[in-house]
Write a protein that holds these residues in place. Structure first.
Motif, PDB file in Angstrom:
ATOM      1  N   PRO A 112       0.808  -1.231   0.000  1.00 50.80           N
ATOM      2  CA  PRO A 112       0.000   0.000   0.000  1.00 50.80           C
ATOM      3  C   PRO A 112       0.838   1.276   0.000  1.00 50.80           C
ATOM      4  O   PRO A 112       0.533   2.213  -0.751  1.00 50.80           O
ATOM      5  N   ALA A 113       1.893   1.322   0.818  1.00 49.73           N
ATOM      6  CA  ALA A 113       2.728   2.520   0.872  1.00 49.73           C
ATOM      7  C   ALA A 113       3.480   2.721  -0.441  1.00 49.73           C
ATOM      8  O   ALA A 113       3.634   3.853  -0.913  1.00 49.73           O
ATOM      9  N   LEU A 114       3.944   1.637  -1.038  1.00 49.20           N
ATOM     10  CA  LEU A 114       4.647   1.728  -2.318  1.00 49.20           C
ATOM     11  C   LEU A 114       3.701   2.230  -3.406  1.00 49.20           C
ATOM     12  O   LEU A 114       4.070   3.090  -4.226  1.00 49.20           O
ATOM     13  N   THR A 115       2.485   1.715  -3.417  1.00 48.03           N
ATOM     14  CA  THR A 115       1.495   2.142  -4.411  1.00 48.03           C
ATOM     15  C   THR A 115       1.181   3.626  -4.283  1.00 48.03           C
ATOM     16  O   THR A 115       1.148   4.363  -5.276  1.00 48.03           O
ATOM     17  N   LEU A 116       0.955   4.066  -3.042  1.00 48.08           N
ATOM     18  CA  LEU A 116       0.607   5.467  -2.813  1.00 48.08           C
ATOM     19  C   LEU A 116       1.795   6.390  -3.034  1.00 48.08           C
ATOM     20  O   LEU A 116       1.626   7.532  -3.477  1.00 48.08           O
ATOM     21  N   GLY A 117       3.002   5.905  -2.746  1.00 51.12           N
ATOM     22  CA  GLY A 117       4.176   6.763  -2.830  1.00 51.12           C
ATOM     23  C   GLY A 117       4.756   6.920  -4.216  1.00 51.12           C
ATOM     24  O   GLY A 117       5.428   7.921  -4.495  1.00 51.12           O
ATOM     25  N   ILE A 118       4.507   5.967  -5.106  1.00 49.15           N
ATOM     26  CA  ILE A 118       5.161   5.995  -6.422  1.00 49.15           C
ATOM     27  C   ILE A 118       4.802   7.244  -7.217  1.00 49.15           C
ATOM     28  O   ILE A 118       5.669   7.889  -7.807  1.00 49.15           O
ATOM     29  N   ILE A 119       3.527   7.616  -7.241  1.00 48.79           N
ATOM     30  CA  ILE A 119       3.127   8.768  -8.035  1.00 48.79           C
ATOM     31  C   ILE A 119       3.758  10.047  -7.502  1.00 48.79           C
ATOM     32  O   ILE A 119       4.163  10.933  -8.260  1.00 48.79           O
ATOM     33  N   PHE A 120       3.897  10.157  -6.181  1.00 48.86           N
ATOM     34  CA  PHE A 120       4.496  11.358  -5.598  1.00 48.86           C
ATOM     35  C   PHE A 120       6.021  11.285  -5.654  1.00 48.86           C
ATOM     36  O   PHE A 120       6.685  12.326  -5.725  1.00 48.86           O
ATOM     37  N   LEU A 121       6.571  10.076  -5.649  1.00 49.59           N
ATOM     38  CA  LEU A 121       8.006   9.902  -5.864  1.00 49.59           C
ATOM     39  C   LEU A 121       8.420  10.512  -7.197  1.00 49.59           C
ATOM     40  O   LEU A 121       9.459  11.181  -7.306  1.00 49.59           O
ATOM     41  N   ALA A 122       7.603  10.299  -8.220  1.00 55.64           N
ATOM     42  CA  ALA A 122       7.907  10.845  -9.538  1.00 55.64           C
ATOM     43  C   ALA A 122       7.964  12.372  -9.502  1.00 55.64           C
ATOM     44  O   ALA A 122       8.859  12.992 -10.087  1.00 55.64           O
ATOM     45  N   GLN A 123       7.029  12.987  -8.811  1.00 57.58           N
ATOM     46  CA  GLN A 123       7.007  14.448  -8.740  1.00 57.58           C
ATOM     47  C   GLN A 123       8.220  14.993  -7.997  1.00 57.58           C
ATOM     48  O   GLN A 123       8.850  15.965  -8.433  1.00 57.58           O
ATOM     49  N   TYR A 124       8.553  14.376  -6.873  1.00 58.68           N
ATOM     50  CA  TYR A 124       9.686  14.867  -6.086  1.00 58.68           C
ATOM     51  C   TYR A 124      11.006  14.652  -6.828  1.00 58.68           C
ATOM     52  O   TYR A 124      11.921  15.470  -6.705  1.00 58.68           O
ATOM     53  N   ALA A 125      11.113  13.567  -7.580  1.00 61.04           N
ATOM     54  CA  ALA A 125      12.336  13.321  -8.341  1.00 61.04           C
ATOM     55  C   ALA A 125      12.531  14.399  -9.409  1.00 61.04           C
ATOM     56  O   ALA A 125      13.626  14.958  -9.554  1.00 61.04           O
ATOM     57  N   ARG A 126      11.483  14.715 -10.148  1.00 60.89           N
ATOM     58  CA  ARG A 126      11.578  15.740 -11.198  1.00 60.89           C
ATOM     59  C   ARG A 126      11.810  17.124 -10.596  1.00 60.89           C
ATOM     60  O   ARG A 126      12.615  17.914 -11.100  1.00 60.89           O
ATOM     61  N   LEU A 127      11.109  17.417  -9.507  1.00 60.67           N
ATOM     62  CA  LEU A 127      11.243  18.728  -8.875  1.00 60.67           C
ATOM     63  C   LEU A 127      12.631  18.924  -8.282  1.00 60.67           C
ATOM     64  O   LEU A 127      13.257  19.977  -8.474  1.00 60.67           O
ATOM     65  N   SER A 128      13.126  17.913  -7.566  1.00 59.77           N
ATOM     66  CA  SER A 128      14.454  18.038  -6.955  1.00 59.77           C
ATOM     67  C   SER A 128      15.542  18.081  -8.032  1.00 59.77           C
ATOM     68  O   SER A 128      16.550  18.789  -7.868  1.00 59.77           O
ATOM     69  N   ARG A 129      15.369  17.371  -9.134  1.00 53.30           N
ATOM     70  CA  ARG A 129      16.332  17.427 -10.231  1.00 53.30           C
ATOM     71  C   ARG A 129      16.405  18.837 -10.798  1.00 53.30           C
ATOM     72  O   ARG A 129      17.497  19.399 -10.981  1.00 53.30           O
ATOM     73  N   ALA A 130      15.231  19.431 -11.075  1.00 52.07           N
ATOM     74  CA  ALA A 130      15.211  20.782 -11.640  1.00 52.07           C
ATOM     75  C   ALA A 130      15.771  21.809 -10.661  1.00 52.07           C
ATOM     76  O   ALA A 130      16.549  22.701 -11.045  1.00 52.07           O
ATOM     77  N   ALA A 131      15.412  21.668  -9.376  1.00 49.09           N
ATOM     78  CA  ALA A 131      15.896  22.617  -8.368  1.00 49.09           C
ATOM     79  C   ALA A 131      17.412  22.497  -8.178  1.00 49.09           C
ATOM     80  O   ALA A 131      18.113  23.511  -8.049  1.00 49.09           O
ATOM     81  N   MET A 132      17.918  21.275  -8.172  1.00 51.16           N
ATOM     82  CA  MET A 132      19.355  21.075  -7.982  1.00 51.16           C
ATOM     83  C   MET A 132      20.152  21.587  -9.176  1.00 51.16           C
ATOM     84  O   MET A 132      21.239  22.161  -9.011  1.00 51.16           O
ATOM     85  N   ILE A 133      19.646  21.385 -10.384  1.00 51.78           N
ATOM     86  CA  ILE A 133      20.341  21.892 -11.570  1.00 51.78           C
ATOM     87  C   ILE A 133      20.455  23.418 -11.496  1.00 51.78           C
ATOM     88  O   ILE A 133      21.504  24.006 -11.798  1.00 51.78           O
ATOM     89  N   GLU A 134      19.369  24.069 -11.062  1.00 51.36           N
ATOM     90  CA  GLU A 134      19.397  25.526 -10.945  1.00 51.36           C
ATOM     91  C   GLU A 134      20.358  25.984  -9.854  1.00 51.36           C
ATOM     92  O   GLU A 134      21.146  26.920 -10.049  1.00 51.36           O
ATOM     93  N   VAL A 135      20.322  25.319  -8.700  1.00 49.59           N
ATOM     94  CA  VAL A 135      21.168  25.738  -7.577  1.00 49.59           C
ATOM     95  C   VAL A 135      22.637  25.450  -7.854  1.00 49.59           C
ATOM     96  O   VAL A 135      23.517  26.248  -7.492  1.00 49.59           O
ATOM     97  N   LEU A 136      22.934  24.333  -8.495  1.00 49.85           N
ATOM     98  CA  LEU A 136      24.332  23.987  -8.777  1.00 49.85           C
ATOM     99  C   LEU A 136      24.986  24.974  -9.740  1.00 49.85           C
ATOM    100  O   LEU A 136      26.215  25.024  -9.826  1.00 49.85           O
ATOM    101  N   GLY A 137      24.184  25.751 -10.442  1.00 52.45           N
ATOM    102  CA  GLY A 137      24.742  26.771 -11.323  1.00 52.45           C
ATOM    103  C   GLY A 137      24.856  28.135 -10.677  1.00 52.45           C
ATOM    104  O   GLY A 137      25.255  29.100 -11.338  1.00 52.45           O
ATOM    105  N   ALA A 138      24.534  28.235  -9.381  1.00 51.91           N
ATOM    106  CA  ALA A 138      24.570  29.522  -8.689  1.00 51.91           C
ATOM    107  C   ALA A 138      26.011  29.929  -8.382  1.00 51.91           C
ATOM    108  O   ALA A 138      26.923  29.096  -8.324  1.00 51.91           O
ATOM    109  N   ASP A 139      26.201  31.218  -8.120  1.00 51.41           N
ATOM    110  CA  ASP A 139      27.539  31.760  -7.875  1.00 51.41           C
ATOM    111  C   ASP A 139      28.172  31.190  -6.610  1.00 51.41           C
ATOM    112  O   ASP A 139      29.361  30.888  -6.592  1.00 51.41           O
TER     113      ASP A 139
END
Length: 325
Positions: free
Chosen positions: A191-218
């Motif tokens: 049950p936890a895996l089923t419920l978490g997978i859809i939100f796992l996808a969102q957090y993975a994409r969001l954290s990837r985009a946020a990290m790419i932006e931050v890693l390019g900061a001064d």
């Protein structure tokens, strides 16, 4: 302290608005609760239906019913279940624990693994790992939660019988507290895996985009120029700033987690509030459904308050009004 007080007052006003709106929408919906109650008794005449409506207050004007319900809620009384003939608070108290366990486990799994995958993908945005994360997250986000549950059931219960697919505890369980916890954890996996997978996808994409932006900061380039180890640059300097939008989304998605739990608990027969809500809808059990919606709204409001506090702890520059100083 002022910040917390303002958020509490706002949350209280929002909760009252949700209670009023839920009551009006449910009472204005087509159907007759008295007929459903009579049907459970094998049918009844118009005289019996009128007596049922009078007993449960269904014969009063809807605004009068609303006033009575609000007064009862202020006293901590959510009414009596039509079907189970028990206090709504007692029924919810027995079911809210499994729902909180399921939702929090799915949330921690989604955030933890999603952020980890996003960080790894952001370190090499053009690499195969980044592309794999993008594909898997897209598939996970697009798949309906009930379909994911059925697929996991087929895979891990039929083809590879590793996990149980029904209930929270084994039917003939007999053991100590430690064995009980292990048995619950064993039932919780799917049950936890089923419920978490859809939100796992969102957090993975969001954290990837946020990290790419931050890693390019001064300041990240400055840290690297000073010879700071790459691991410290990523996890100490960059991740702390990249996690802020993730915290925001985590609070906003908590309501979706609770609504998703309704389907997951139905698929896996998990004895939580989602299952209770499903049963109350089928039987037009108005007090029970209103009670479930009340506690669901309360959990979402509390989660958003905790998210606001976490946001301020993660970034002390945020002032009392929620803006960066």
């Amino acid at each position: 302290m002022l910040f917390v007080l303002k958020r509490l007052l706002f949350g209280l006003a929002l909760l009252v608005g949700v209670v009023v709106l839920n009551f009006l929408l449910i009472r204005l919906a087509p159907g007759d609760a008295a007929a459903v109650i009579a049907g459970e008794m094998g049918g009844a005449s118009e005289e019996i239906l009128a007596r049922i409506r009078s007993e449960y207050g269904l014969d009063k004007p809807i605004l009068v019913q609303l006033g009575i319900y609000l007064a009862d809620v202020l006293r901590g009384d959510l009414g009596q279940s039509y079907y189970f003939n028990q206090p709504v608070t007692a029924l919810i108290a027995a079911r809210i624990g499994p729902t909180i366990l399921l939702v929090l486990t799915a949330q921690l799994f989604a955030i933890g693994l999603g952020v980890f995958m996003g960080v790894l993908a952001a370190r090499r945005p053009q690499g195969w790992l980044s592309a794999t994360v993008a594909v898997l997250s897209t598939v996970g986000y697009a798949a309906p939660v009930f379909w994911t549950g059925i697929m996991l059931t087929i895979l891990f219960a039929s083809m590879l019988p590793l996990f149980p697919v029904e209930g929270m505890v084994s039917a003939r369980f007999d053991g100590n507290a430690f064995d009980y916890a292990l048995d619950v954890a064993h039932h919780l996996v799917l049950p936890a895996l089923t419920l978490g997978i859809i939100f796992l996808a969102q957090y993975a994409r969001l954290s990837r985009a946020a990290m790419i932006e931050v890693l390019g900061a001064d300041y990240v380039r400055t840290a690297r120029a000073k010879g700071v180890r790459e691991r410290s640059v990523v996890f100490k300097h960059a991740l702390r700033n990249a996690v802020l939008p993730i915290l925001t989304v985590a609070g906003l998605q908590f309501g979706n987690l609770i609504s998703g739990a309704l389907l997951v608990e139905t698929v896996f027969n998990w004895p939580g509030m989602g299952r209770l809500a499903f049963e109350s809808i089928l039987r037009r059990d108005y007090p029970l459904l209103l009670g479930v919606l009340f506690f669901s709204a309360l959990m979402v409001i509390v989660a958003n308050l905790l998210t606001d506090l976490s946001y301020r702890l993660a970034d002390p520059r945020i002032d009392q009004e929620g803006r960066r100083a």
